[in-house]
Design a protein around this motif. Structure first.
Motif, PDB file in Angstrom:
ATOM      1  N   ARG A  16      90.517  41.006  62.150  1.00 60.57           N
ATOM      2  CA  ARG A  16      91.711  41.899  63.685  1.00 60.57           C
ATOM      3  C   ARG A  16      92.118  40.789  64.193  1.00 60.57           C
ATOM      4  N   ALA A  17      93.037  41.458  65.168  1.00 60.25           N
ATOM      5  CA  ALA A  17      93.308  40.735  65.860  1.00 60.25           C
ATOM      6  C   ALA A  17      93.545  41.918  66.713  1.00 60.25           C
ATOM      7  N   GLY A  18      93.362  40.952  68.709  1.00 62.43           N
ATOM      8  CA  GLY A  18      93.200  41.524  69.714  1.00 62.43           C
ATOM      9  C   GLY A  18      92.434  43.121  69.989  1.00 62.43           C
ATOM     10  N   MET A  19      90.920  42.553  69.796  1.00 60.81           N
ATOM     11  CA  MET A  19      89.560  43.329  69.591  1.00 60.81           C
ATOM     12  C   MET A  19      89.246  42.672  71.023  1.00 60.81           C
ATOM     13  N   GLY A  20      88.839  43.670  71.607  1.00 57.31           N
ATOM     14  CA  GLY A  20      87.899  43.796  72.830  1.00 57.31           C
ATOM     15  C   GLY A  20      86.732  42.646  72.399  1.00 57.31           C
ATOM     16  N   PHE A  21      86.444  41.860  73.431  1.00 55.31           N
ATOM     17  CA  PHE A  21      85.063  41.295  72.453  1.00 55.31           C
ATOM     18  C   PHE A  21      84.150  40.348  74.223  1.00 55.31           C
ATOM     19  N   THR A  22      82.703  40.635  74.033  1.00 59.69           N
ATOM     20  CA  THR A  22      81.965  41.045  75.489  1.00 59.69           C
ATOM     21  C   THR A  22      80.482  40.691  75.093  1.00 59.69           C
ATOM     22  N   THR A  23      79.928  40.087  76.018  1.00 57.54           N
ATOM     23  CA  THR A  23      78.718  40.160  76.000  1.00 57.54           C
ATOM     24  C   THR A  23      77.877  40.323  76.865  1.00 57.54           C
ATOM     25  N   SER A  24      76.722  40.932  76.388  1.00 52.21           N
ATOM     26  CA  SER A  24      75.396  41.484  77.615  1.00 52.21           C
ATOM     27  C   SER A  24      73.754  41.701  76.793  1.00 52.21           C
ATOM     28  N   GLY A  25      73.646  40.792  77.559  1.00 53.07           N
ATOM     29  CA  GLY A  25      72.027  40.445  77.459  1.00 53.07           C
ATOM     30  C   GLY A  25      72.157  39.658  75.975  1.00 53.07           C
ATOM     31  N   GLY A  26      72.618  38.878  75.930  1.00 53.70           N
ATOM     32  CA  GLY A  26      72.681  38.034  75.387  1.00 53.70           C
ATOM     33  C   GLY A  26      73.208  37.803  73.400  1.00 53.70           C
ATOM     34  N   LYS A  27      73.728  39.513  73.969  1.00 50.09           N
ATOM     35  CA  LYS A  27      74.490  39.446  72.766  1.00 50.09           C
ATOM     36  C   LYS A  27      75.977  40.300  72.748  1.00 50.09           C
ATOM     37  N   MET A  28      76.647  40.007  71.406  1.00 52.89           N
ATOM     38  CA  MET A  28      78.134  40.048  71.639  1.00 52.89           C
ATOM     39  C   MET A  28      78.651  41.283  71.583  1.00 52.89           C
ATOM     40  N   PHE A  29      79.521  41.937  71.671  1.00 51.84           N
ATOM     41  CA  PHE A  29      79.613  43.277  71.285  1.00 51.84           C
ATOM     42  C   PHE A  29      81.295  43.597  71.202  1.00 51.84           C
ATOM     43  N   LEU A  30      81.871  43.670  69.772  1.00 48.70           N
ATOM     44  CA  LEU A  30      83.362  43.629  69.758  1.00 48.70           C
ATOM     45  C   LEU A  30      83.588  45.152  69.148  1.00 48.70           C
ATOM     46  N   PHE A  31      85.665  45.692  69.794  1.00 50.12           N
ATOM     47  CA  PHE A  31      85.597  46.902  69.067  1.00 50.12           C
ATOM     48  C   PHE A  31      87.036  46.944  69.646  1.00 50.12           C
ATOM     49  N   GLY A  32      87.400  47.921  68.442  1.00 58.23           N
ATOM     50  CA  GLY A  32      88.536  47.838  68.056  1.00 58.23           C
ATOM     51  C   GLY A  32      89.840  46.937  67.814  1.00 58.23           C
ATOM     52  N   GLY A  33      91.074  46.990  67.965  1.00 54.97           N
ATOM     53  CA  GLY A  33      91.195  45.565  67.492  1.00 54.97           C
ATOM     54  C   GLY A  33      92.833  45.571  66.069  1.00 54.97           C
ATOM     55  N   PHE A  34      93.759  45.374  65.513  1.00 55.19           N
ATOM     56  CA  PHE A  34      94.690  45.905  64.545  1.00 55.19           C
ATOM     57  C   PHE A  34      94.148  44.789  63.271  1.00 55.19           C
ATOM     58  N   ASN A  35      94.311  45.751  62.315  1.00 54.40           N
ATOM     59  CA  ASN A  35      94.580  45.287  61.260  1.00 54.40           C
ATOM     60  C   ASN A  35      95.598  45.617  60.345  1.00 54.40           C
TER      61      ASN A  35
ATOM     62  N   ALA B 274      88.295  23.284  66.521  1.00 55.08           N
ATOM     63  CA  ALA B 274      88.934  24.913  67.260  1.00 55.08           C
ATOM     64  C   ALA B 274      89.372  25.124  65.721  1.00 55.08           C
ATOM     65  N   PRO B 275      89.119  26.610  65.307  1.00 52.66           N
ATOM     66  CA  PRO B 275      90.205  26.765  64.760  1.00 52.66           C
ATOM     67  C   PRO B 275      91.572  27.523  65.557  1.00 52.66           C
ATOM     68  N   LEU B 276      92.977  27.487  64.972  1.00 52.66           N
ATOM     69  CA  LEU B 276      93.946  27.469  65.673  1.00 52.66           C
ATOM     70  C   LEU B 276      94.273  29.375  65.556  1.00 52.66           C
ATOM     71  N   ARG B 277      94.448  29.985  66.449  1.00 52.02           N
ATOM     72  CA  ARG B 277      94.966  30.817  66.542  1.00 52.02           C
ATOM     73  C   ARG B 277      95.698  31.538  67.745  1.00 52.02           C
ATOM     74  N   SER B 278      95.834  32.795  67.005  1.00 56.54           N
ATOM     75  CA  SER B 278      95.888  33.531  68.469  1.00 56.54           C
ATOM     76  C   SER B 278      95.547  34.816  68.546  1.00 56.54           C
ATOM     77  N   GLU B 279      95.469  36.239  69.564  1.00 59.16           N
ATOM     78  CA  GLU B 279      95.074  37.249  69.581  1.00 59.16           C
ATOM     79  C   GLU B 279      93.509  37.552  68.900  1.00 59.16           C
ATOM     80  N   MET B 280      92.800  36.010  69.468  1.00 57.03           N
ATOM     81  CA  MET B 280      91.266  36.251  68.838  1.00 57.03           C
ATOM     82  C   MET B 280      90.320  36.547  70.512  1.00 57.03           C
ATOM     83  N   GLY B 281      88.994  37.011  70.245  1.00 59.64           N
ATOM     84  CA  GLY B 281      87.846  37.487  70.539  1.00 59.64           C
ATOM     85  C   GLY B 281      87.062  36.326  71.033  1.00 59.64           C
ATOM     86  N   PHE B 282      87.245  35.967  72.862  1.00 62.90           N
ATOM     87  CA  PHE B 282      86.678  35.572  73.245  1.00 62.90           C
ATOM     88  C   PHE B 282      85.201  35.843  73.798  1.00 62.90           C
ATOM     89  N   ALA B 283      84.271  35.448  73.714  1.00 64.38           N
ATOM     90  CA  ALA B 283      82.539  35.530  74.337  1.00 64.38           C
ATOM     91  C   ALA B 283      81.697  34.224  74.664  1.00 64.38           C
TER      92      ALA B 283
END
Length: 118
Positions: A63-82, A1-10
């Protein structure tokens, strides 16, 4: 697994997905190193693998700090900081694991750019 912080999980089905995030800069030349790769953990075998990165085709900006979620078997990513040219991100992306492809959502009314949503 990658060593990270501020990542998105779904998660969807028996898979856990981890997108992007940051690590401290190893040489101090920048505050953080940002990523835009997508890793998946198979919850039945407990095996990690890199699923998608810049060599795989279109992928959202690092990016880091993004929103990341699932619905209907797909993943949705929004925002964050670059911390490059983008700053706060206001883009919206969809990852379809069945097609193994990202797409950017072009739609009226997308919320303003933001970070640290999770």
């Amino acid at each position: 697994a990658p060593l990270r912080s501020e990542m998105g999980f779904a998660s969807t089905g028996n898979k856990l997905y981890v997108f992007g995030g940051s690590t401290p800069s190893p040489d101090g030349s920048q505050l953080k190193v940002l990523y835009n790769d997508l890793h998946v953990l198979d919850l039945q075998t407990m095996a990690w693998r890199l699923l998608f990165d810049e060599s795989s085709g279109y992928v959202p900006a690092k990016r880091a700090g993004m929103g990341f979620t699932t619905s209907g078997g797909k993943m949705f990513l929004f925002g964050g900081f670059n911390d490059g040219d983008v700053g706060y991100c206001g883009d919206f992306h969809i990852f379809d694991p069945a097609a193994n492809a990202w797409e950017i959502l072009q739609s009226a009314g997308i919320p303003s750019a933001r970070t640290e949503m999770g």
